[in-house]
Design a protein around this motif. Structure first.
Motif, PDB file in Angstrom:
ATOM      1  N   SER A   1       0.861  -1.180   0.000  1.00  0.00           N
ATOM      2  CA  SER A   1       0.002   0.107   0.014  1.00  0.00           C
ATOM      3  C   SER A   1       0.916   1.374   0.028  1.00  0.00           C
ATOM      4  N   ASN A   2       1.951   1.231   0.465  1.00  0.00           N
ATOM      5  CA  ASN A   2       2.906   2.305   0.622  1.00  0.00           C
ATOM      6  C   ASN A   2       4.470   2.134  -0.030  1.00  0.00           C
TER       7      ASN A   2
ATOM      8  N   SER B   1       1.127   4.649 -10.105  1.00  0.00           N
ATOM      9  CA  SER B   1       0.067   4.842  -9.422  1.00  0.00           C
ATOM     10  C   SER B   1      -1.187   5.144 -10.233  1.00  0.00           C
TER      11      SER B   1
ATOM     12  N   GLU C   1      -4.283   4.010 -13.153  1.00  0.00           N
ATOM     13  CA  GLU C   1      -5.165   3.130 -12.673  1.00  0.00           C
ATOM     14  C   GLU C   1      -5.168   1.685 -13.517  1.00  0.00           C
TER      15      GLU C   1
ATOM     16  N   HIS D   1      -1.789   0.949  -9.293  1.00  0.00           N
ATOM     17  CA  HIS D   1      -2.838   1.903  -8.819  1.00  0.00           C
ATOM     18  C   HIS D   1      -2.749   2.333  -7.349  1.00  0.00           C
TER      19      HIS D   1
ATOM     20  N   SER E   1      -1.813   4.651  -4.565  1.00  0.00           N
ATOM     21  CA  SER E   1      -2.205   6.377  -4.409  1.00  0.00           C
ATOM     22  C   SER E   1      -0.883   7.230  -4.213  1.00  0.00           C
ATOM     23  N   GLN E   2      -0.938   8.262  -5.060  1.00  0.00           N
ATOM     24  CA  GLN E   2       0.499   9.102  -5.083  1.00  0.00           C
ATOM     25  C   GLN E   2       0.540   9.594  -3.583  1.00  0.00           C
ATOM     26  N   ARG E   3      -0.316   9.575  -2.985  1.00  0.00           N
ATOM     27  CA  ARG E   3      -0.272  10.214  -1.458  1.00  0.00           C
ATOM     28  C   ARG E   3       0.504   9.019  -0.482  1.00  0.00           C
ATOM     29  N   ASN E   4       0.409   8.001  -1.098  1.00  0.00           N
ATOM     30  CA  ASN E   4       1.226   6.817  -0.137  1.00  0.00           C
ATOM     31  C   ASN E   4       2.596   6.499  -0.645  1.00  0.00           C
TER      32      ASN E   4
ATOM     33  N   GLN F   1       1.095  14.105  -6.411  1.00  0.00           N
ATOM     34  CA  GLN F   1       0.761  14.269  -5.173  1.00  0.00           C
ATOM     35  C   GLN F   1       1.506  13.536  -4.053  1.00  0.00           C
TER      36      GLN F   1
END
Ligand code: SAH
Length: 350
Positions: free
Chosen positions: A152-153, A177, A179, A183, A185-188, A209
Motif C-alpha cells: 500500500s505504501n 499510481s 489506474e 494503482h 495512491s500518490q499520497r502513499n 501528489q
C-alpha cells in the motif's frame, strides 16, 4: 538494436506500439494488465494472446524481471530484506516493512550512488548506473507476489538519489499510481532527496501528489557540509526555498529527515537551530539514530540524548517522530546487505 523495455512504457505508448505492429487496440490493455496487474514474468504466460503475437512481442521487446538472490526475514517484526539481481548482474536492495496501516516497500532508485553522504553505505563504491522505471516497479511487483498481499505504501529511500535519476523516477511514479497498474495512491508514495534544488523545483511542476522528504541532517550549512558533499553545491536556504515552493504548488506537507550522529549534530543547541529552521514549514521531522557502518567511525546518539532532542523539538511546536528501527535482527544500515553480498562474492572469486 536493443530491444525496447516494454514494462517501462505508459499505456498510451504501448497502444501506439501495438498499432504499429498492426494489432487491435484492445490488445494493449490486455498486455498492460498482464505486465502491471498480473505481473507475469514471461510473454508466454499472456494466455489470451495468440501464439503469433506472443512471438512478435518476444522478438521486439525485453521483459524486465528481477531475480531474488537473497531474502532475509526478521523474526521480530516480519521485516523482509530482498537482494535482487538485475539482468546485467548488478544487485540492488529493497525492504518490506509491515505496519498496522499496511505493507510499505522501500526501493532503490540507482545501483550505488554518487552523492557521497559520509554515513551512508550505498555511496561507498560510487554510482554504477541508473535504474530504469521497470526495474523500480519490479522491486514492488516481486515483493507483492512473494508475500501474496497488497503493497500500500512505497518509499524511495533505498540506495541512490532519486532526483539524480529524474525522468525515470517520474515515469515510475506515474506507472505505479496509474489506474491500469497497481494503482498505489500518490499520497502513499514518498521520495527522499539529499536536496537537488533544480530537480525539487521541477518536481513541484509535475502535478504529482507524492510526499517529498528532505534529508536535512544538520541545522546549518557548516555542519551539513561535513556530512553531505551536496551541501557544498546548494546552500540550505536555497534547498529550503525549493521545498517551500514544492509545498505551495502541491499542498503536500514536507518531511525533514535528520540522522542523529553522536557529537556531530545532536546537541540541544542544534535542536534549537533546527526548530528555528523548520518551524515555519508545517512539516514533520523524522529523527533517525544513525546506523553506523564499519567503513566510517560515526557513532549513534544514545537513547537519552535522542529523547532529549525529540522532546526539545516537541516543546517548540515541531511535529516530530523517531524512526522505529525495523528488522533489527537482519539489519545493518541501508545498502549494507548489498555491500556485504558484493564483498562476499568478490571474496569467493579470488
Ligand atoms: N538519496 C536519498 C535517499 C537516501 S536513503 C536521500 O538522500 O534522501 C534515505 C535516508 O536515509 C536519507 O535521509 C539518508 O541520508 C539516510 N541514511 C543513509 N544512510 C544512513 C545511515 N547509515 N544511518 C542513518 N540514516 C542514513
Amino acid at each position: 538494436m536493443e530491444k525496447k523495455d516494454i514494462k517501462s512504457m505508459t499505456f498510451l505508448e504501448l497502444t501506439k506500439e501495438m498499432e504499429s505492429l498492426g494489432e487491435k487496440p484492445f490488445r494493449s490493455r490486455q498486455i498492460y494488465q498482464w505486465l502491471h496487474q498480473k505481473m507475469v514474468t514471461d510473454f508466454n504466460e499472456m494466455s489470451n494472446l495468440s501464439k503469433n503475437l506472443r512471438e512478435k512481442l518476444e522478438e521486439s521487446y525485453r521483459l524486465t524481471n528481477l531475480e531474488p538472490v537473497e531474502i532475509k526475514v526478521s523474526a521480530i517484526d516480519g521485516t523482509r530484506k530482498y537482494l535482487f539481481c538485475l539482468e546485467d548482474g548488478n544487485v540492488i536492495e529493497s525492504v518490506l516493512m509491515r505496519y498496522k496501516h499496511g505493507n510499505s516497500v522501500c526501493i532503490s532508485s540507482q545501483v550505488g550512488c554518487r552523492m557521497g553522504c559520509r554515513f551512508c553505505a550505498s555511496t561507498l563504491d560510487g554510482l554504477t548506473r541508473n535504474l530504469r522505471p521497470s526495474e523500480m516497479l519490479d522491486q514492488i511487483y516481486q515483493i507483492q507476489k512473494d508475500i501474496g498481499e497488497r503493497v500500500s505504501n512505497v518509499v524511495v529511500m533505498g540506495s541512490g538519489e532519486p532526483l539524480d535519476n529524474y525522468d525515470n523516477l517520474v515515469r515510475f511514479i506515474r506507472l505505479l499510481s496509474g489506474e491500469d497498474g497497481l494503482h498505489i495512491s500518490q499520497r502513499n508514495i514518498t521520495v527522499s532527496t539529499c536536496g537537488l534544488v533544480p530537480e525539487i523545483r521541477r518536481l513541484a511542476e509535475e502535478d504529482l501528489q507524492i510526499t517529498l522528504a528532505l534529508s536535512l541532517h544538520a541545522p546549518n550549512d557548516q555542519v551539513r557540509r561535513t556530512l553531505m558533499p551536496i551541501a557544498n553545491r546548494y546552500a540550505l536556504k536555497d534547498v529550503l526555498a525549493a521545498c517551500r515552493e514544492y509545498y505551495e504548488k502541491t499542498g503536500r506537507r514536507l518531511t525533514f529527515e535528520y540522522s542523529l550522529v553522536k557529537g556531530v549534530n545532536d546537541n540541544l543547541n542544534e535542536a534549537a537551530a533546527l526548530a528555528e529552521l523548520v518551524g515555519g514549514y508545517h512539516g514533520h521531522v523524522n529523527l533517525i539514530p544513525v546506523n553506523p557502518i564499519k567503513e566510517r567511525d560515526y557513532v549513534q546518539t544514545g537513547r537519552e540524548a535522542v529523547e532529549a532532542f525529540r522532546h526539545y523539538l516537541e516543546q517548540h511546536g515541531i511535529n516530530v517522530t523517531v524512526r522505529r528501527e525495523m528488522g533489527r535482527d537482519i539489519s545493518g544500515a541501508c545498502g549494507q546487505l548489498r555491500k556485504s553480498f558484493i564483498d562476499r562474492t568478490k571474496g569467493a572469486e579470488v
